[in-house]
Design a protein around this motif. Structure first.
Motif, PDB file in Angstrom:
ATOM      1  N   ARG A 276       6.118  34.618 -15.901  1.00 26.79           N
ATOM      2  CA  ARG A 276       5.598  34.850 -14.551  1.00 26.79           C
ATOM      3  C   ARG A 276       6.195  33.788 -13.633  1.00 26.79           C
ATOM      4  N   ILE A 277       6.794  34.221 -12.537  1.00 23.83           N
ATOM      5  CA  ILE A 277       7.409  33.265 -11.616  1.00 23.83           C
ATOM      6  C   ILE A 277       6.834  33.449 -10.214  1.00 23.83           C
ATOM      7  N   GLN A 278       6.692  32.342  -9.522  1.00 24.88           N
ATOM      8  CA  GLN A 278       6.345  32.365  -8.110  1.00 24.88           C
ATOM      9  C   GLN A 278       7.142  31.263  -7.428  1.00 24.88           C
ATOM     10  N   PRO A 279       7.994  31.621  -6.465  1.00 25.35           N
ATOM     11  CA  PRO A 279       8.803  30.590  -5.803  1.00 25.35           C
ATOM     12  C   PRO A 279       7.952  29.746  -4.871  1.00 25.35           C
ATOM     13  N   LYS A 280       8.214  28.452  -4.825  1.00 26.70           N
ATOM     14  CA  LYS A 280       7.598  27.563  -3.852  1.00 26.70           C
ATOM     15  C   LYS A 280       8.580  27.453  -2.688  1.00 26.70           C
ATOM     16  N   VAL A 281       8.304  28.227  -1.649  1.00 28.74           N
ATOM     17  CA  VAL A 281       9.227  28.293  -0.523  1.00 28.74           C
ATOM     18  C   VAL A 281       9.119  27.021   0.305  1.00 28.74           C
ATOM     19  N   VAL A 282      10.270  26.413   0.590  1.00 29.01           N
ATOM     20  CA  VAL A 282      10.283  25.199   1.385  1.00 29.01           C
ATOM     21  C   VAL A 282      10.189  25.547   2.860  1.00 29.01           C
ATOM     22  N   ASP A 283      11.110  26.322   3.372  1.00 26.73           N
ATOM     23  CA  ASP A 283      11.117  26.663   4.792  1.00 26.73           C
ATOM     24  C   ASP A 283      12.331  27.537   5.058  1.00 26.73           C
ATOM     25  N   ALA A 284      12.343  28.143   6.246  1.00 25.76           N
ATOM     26  CA  ALA A 284      13.531  28.860   6.676  1.00 25.76           C
ATOM     27  C   ALA A 284      14.629  27.858   7.023  1.00 25.76           C
ATOM     28  N   GLY A 285      15.860  28.321   7.020  1.00 20.27           N
ATOM     29  CA  GLY A 285      16.960  27.468   7.458  1.00 20.27           C
ATOM     30  C   GLY A 285      17.959  27.112   6.375  1.00 20.27           C
ATOM     31  N   HIS A 286      18.014  27.893   5.288  1.00 19.01           N
ATOM     32  CA  HIS A 286      18.946  27.604   4.190  1.00 19.01           C
ATOM     33  C   HIS A 286      20.377  27.512   4.696  1.00 19.01           C
ATOM     34  N   HIS A 287      20.815  28.501   5.464  1.00 20.75           N
ATOM     35  CA  HIS A 287      22.203  28.545   5.915  1.00 20.75           C
ATOM     36  C   HIS A 287      22.471  27.516   7.009  1.00 20.75           C
ATOM     37  N   SER A 288      21.527  27.373   7.936  1.00 23.96           N
ATOM     38  CA  SER A 288      21.763  26.435   9.031  1.00 23.96           C
ATOM     39  C   SER A 288      21.844  25.001   8.516  1.00 23.96           C
ATOM     40  N   ARG A 289      21.056  24.656   7.496  1.00 24.32           N
ATOM     41  CA  ARG A 289      21.133  23.297   6.959  1.00 24.32           C
ATOM     42  C   ARG A 289      22.453  23.049   6.235  1.00 24.32           C
ATOM     43  N   ARG A 290      22.935  24.074   5.523  1.00 18.07           N
ATOM     44  CA  ARG A 290      24.221  23.895   4.845  1.00 18.07           C
ATOM     45  C   ARG A 290      25.349  23.723   5.864  1.00 18.07           C
ATOM     46  N   LEU A 291      25.331  24.534   6.917  1.00 18.49           N
ATOM     47  CA  LEU A 291      26.368  24.413   7.938  1.00 18.49           C
ATOM     48  C   LEU A 291      26.287  23.073   8.646  1.00 18.49           C
ATOM     49  N   LEU A 292      25.071  22.615   8.927  1.00 20.93           N
ATOM     50  CA  LEU A 292      24.905  21.313   9.582  1.00 20.93           C
ATOM     51  C   LEU A 292      25.471  20.203   8.713  1.00 20.93           C
ATOM     52  N   ARG A 293      25.217  20.290   7.407  1.00 22.26           N
ATOM     53  CA  ARG A 293      25.738  19.266   6.499  1.00 22.26           C
ATOM     54  C   ARG A 293      27.255  19.257   6.461  1.00 22.26           C
ATOM     55  N   LEU A 294      27.857  20.442   6.492  1.00 15.19           N
ATOM     56  CA  LEU A 294      29.310  20.542   6.366  1.00 15.19           C
ATOM     57  C   LEU A 294      30.057  20.266   7.661  1.00 15.19           C
ATOM     58  N   THR A 295      29.484  20.679   8.788  1.00 15.79           N
ATOM     59  CA  THR A 295      30.250  20.656  10.046  1.00 15.79           C
ATOM     60  C   THR A 295      29.582  19.896  11.181  1.00 15.79           C
ATOM     61  N   GLY A 296      28.289  19.634  11.063  1.00 17.64           N
ATOM     62  CA  GLY A 296      27.576  19.023  12.174  1.00 17.64           C
ATOM     63  C   GLY A 296      27.100  20.016  13.211  1.00 17.64           C
ATOM     64  N   LEU A 297      27.358  21.322  12.996  1.00 20.55           N
ATOM     65  CA  LEU A 297      26.920  22.350  13.934  1.00 20.55           C
ATOM     66  C   LEU A 297      25.469  22.714  13.656  1.00 20.55           C
ATOM     67  N   ASP A 298      24.634  22.645  14.686  1.00 21.35           N
ATOM     68  CA  ASP A 298      23.203  22.944  14.560  1.00 21.35           C
ATOM     69  C   ASP A 298      22.934  24.264  15.271  1.00 21.35           C
ATOM     70  N   VAL A 299      22.860  25.363  14.503  1.00 28.97           N
ATOM     71  CA  VAL A 299      22.744  26.697  15.087  1.00 28.97           C
ATOM     72  C   VAL A 299      21.643  27.476  14.376  1.00 28.97           C
ATOM     73  N   GLU A 300      21.360  28.684  14.891  1.00 36.00           N
ATOM     74  CA  GLU A 300      20.377  29.557  14.256  1.00 36.00           C
ATOM     75  C   GLU A 300      20.875  30.017  12.889  1.00 36.00           C
ATOM     76  N   ASP A 301      19.931  30.473  12.041  1.00 34.72           N
ATOM     77  CA  ASP A 301      20.281  30.740  10.654  1.00 34.72           C
ATOM     78  C   ASP A 301      21.232  31.929  10.488  1.00 34.72           C
ATOM     79  N   ASN A 302      21.015  33.020  11.222  1.00 37.35           N
ATOM     80  CA  ASN A 302      21.946  34.143  11.125  1.00 37.35           C
ATOM     81  C   ASN A 302      23.334  33.751  11.612  1.00 37.35           C
ATOM     82  N   GLN A 303      23.384  32.956  12.681  1.00 33.82           N
ATOM     83  CA  GLN A 303      24.666  32.470  13.172  1.00 33.82           C
ATOM     84  C   GLN A 303      25.331  31.611  12.102  1.00 33.82           C
ATOM     85  N   ALA A 304      24.541  30.749  11.471  1.00 37.01           N
ATOM     86  CA  ALA A 304      25.092  29.887  10.420  1.00 37.01           C
ATOM     87  C   ALA A 304      25.653  30.717   9.275  1.00 37.01           C
TER      88      ALA A 304
END
Length: 413
Positions: A276-304
């Motif tokens: 039985r699994i239940q994910p512990k969701v941290v928050d929205a922003g998976h893609h935007s945080r990765r892009l911010l880390r790689l490029t410094g661009l701070d944008v919305e998640d779909n844009q990221a």
């Protein structure tokens, strides 16, 4: 007794504003002509030291409560406007008391839903707005926030790679708890359903939304979209031990929705055959945080997500899969992203924020290639977009001349 000023940071320029004058009588030369949504209070936008601040006249106790809620939501990294101060202790020139003012920072490139009327509010657009509101409501509920007045009017929307991202703009009825009950969540949803139906009917009464759109059925969409997203984020899943790939699939689905998984709560049966699994969701922003880390661009998640896809294509096209990811990202940023976003003439750069401009250029390139039945270069697509598409876009940094409070509103029983 003088003014009682509460501010997130020292801001001497606040003292220069005419706090002794009722907000509705402030002189036009102080105001920024930005679209205002429907509000039960007087709201004005002013320019202070190059920034635009929304000023809402409201009772002092309510102002302090909303200021605290908005600050807490920002600390929780939730999509809400930023509260920057409270001005209390106001009196007019005759010494009569005036209401306090709550100050929030204007969210650049955002629009109240009624301001989108000038851009032809179609059924598909309405549904995307409601989808964005459903995501916002789920995020807030996961963090224990009960809104109490969920509506399109209390929300600001930003374009997000063809979709919309929603931000809470009015929290005066809200409550922050450790955890919400199912009844509290259902109450918020019921408020949302009723308010959205009424808002859409108001638009139809004013001739600003097609009568062919069923306001009731559209408002019901908030219920189904919320339920789908909440289930994906919180449901407990039981799988056979030989189907562990379903765990990865669940995580990928959550990442696609824009949520990170901090950890998994895994239980096995006594005989060890089922998990039985239940994910512990941290928050929205998976893609935007990765892009911010790689490029410094701070944008919305779909844009990221869209930008990261282009970055991955750049890496594959140049056979750099084995190179350091951050070095490849820097090269993509300087040779692809920045030249495209800077291609717009300076006088047109307020039309769209850079990440949305980049997304639209990529979309335009795809449409051009399909129409011309050949591969269109990115340079050709940029020139064509800047010459023929961008000039007709409304300015979204600060839409001037659209006062949505002047749009007729249907009288309610």
């Amino acid at each position: 007794m003088g003014l009682d000023i509460t501010a997130a940071r020292p801001w001497p320029a606040l003292l220069d504003l005419p706090w002794e004058t009722p907000l509705e009588d402030w002189p036009e030369d102080l105001l920024a002509a930005l679209p205002r949504g429907i509000s039960r209070h007087v709201v004005r936008f002013v320019r202070i030291e190059g920034r635009i601040i929304a000023v809402k006249e409201i009772k002092a106790d309510i102002a302090r409560r909303e200021y605290s809620l908005l600050r807490n939501l920002r600390r929780l990294d939730q999509p809400a406007v930023e509260a920057v101060g409270i001005i209390a202790g106001r009196v007019d020139v005759h010494g009569e008391p005036l209401d306090a003012c709550l100050l929030t920072r204007h969210l650049q490139f955002s629009l109240p839903y009624r301001a989108m009327l000038s851009q032809a509010l179609r059924s598909g657009t309405v549904q995307r707005l409601i989808d964005a509101l459903a995501v916002l409501l789920v995020r807030l509920h996961l963090n224990g926030f009960w809104w109490g007045d969920v509506s399109l009017s209390n929300t600001l929307f930003k374009r997000n790679a063809g979709e919309f991202a929603a931000y809470l703009v009015d929290a005066e009825t809200g409550e922050l708890h450790n955890r919400l009950s199912d009844g509290q969540r259902a109450h918020d949803l019921d408020i949302a359903r009723v308010n959205i139906a009424g808002e859409l009917m108001d638009l139809q009464a004013g001739g600003l939304l097609s009568d062919e759109i069923d306001a009731i059925s559209v408002s019901e969409r908030i219920m189904t979209r919320y339920a789908e997203l909440w289930a994906e984020l919180t449901r407990v899943e039981t799988i056979d031990r030989g189907e562990r790939w379903l765990v990865d699939e669940r995580i990928r689905r959550l990442n696609t929705l824009g949520f990170d998984v901090g950890e998994l709560d895994i239980e096995t049966d006594v005989d060890g055959t089922r998990i039985r699994i239940q994910p512990k969701v941290v928050d929205a922003g998976h893609h935007s945080r990765r892009l911010l880390r790689l490029t410094g661009l701070d944008v919305e998640d779909n844009q990221a997500r869209r930008l990261l896809n282009d970055l991955d294509s750049f890496r594959a096209a140049h056979d750099r899969q084995n190179d350091d990811e951050e070095i490849v990202a820097h090269d993509w940023l300087t040779t692809i992203y920045e030249p495209i976003t800077r291609a717009a003439p300076r006088d047109l750069r307020a039309k769209l924020e850079p990440a949305e401009l980049f997304h639209e250029v990529l979309e335009h390139r795809w449409y051009m290639s399909e129409k011309l039945e050949r591969d269109v270069s990115i340079d050709e697509a940029v020139r064509d977009y800047v010459d023929w598409v961008l000039p007709d876009k409304p300015d979204e940094r600060s839409v001037v001349g659209v006062d949505t409070q002047s749009i007729p509103v249907r009288a309610r029983d």
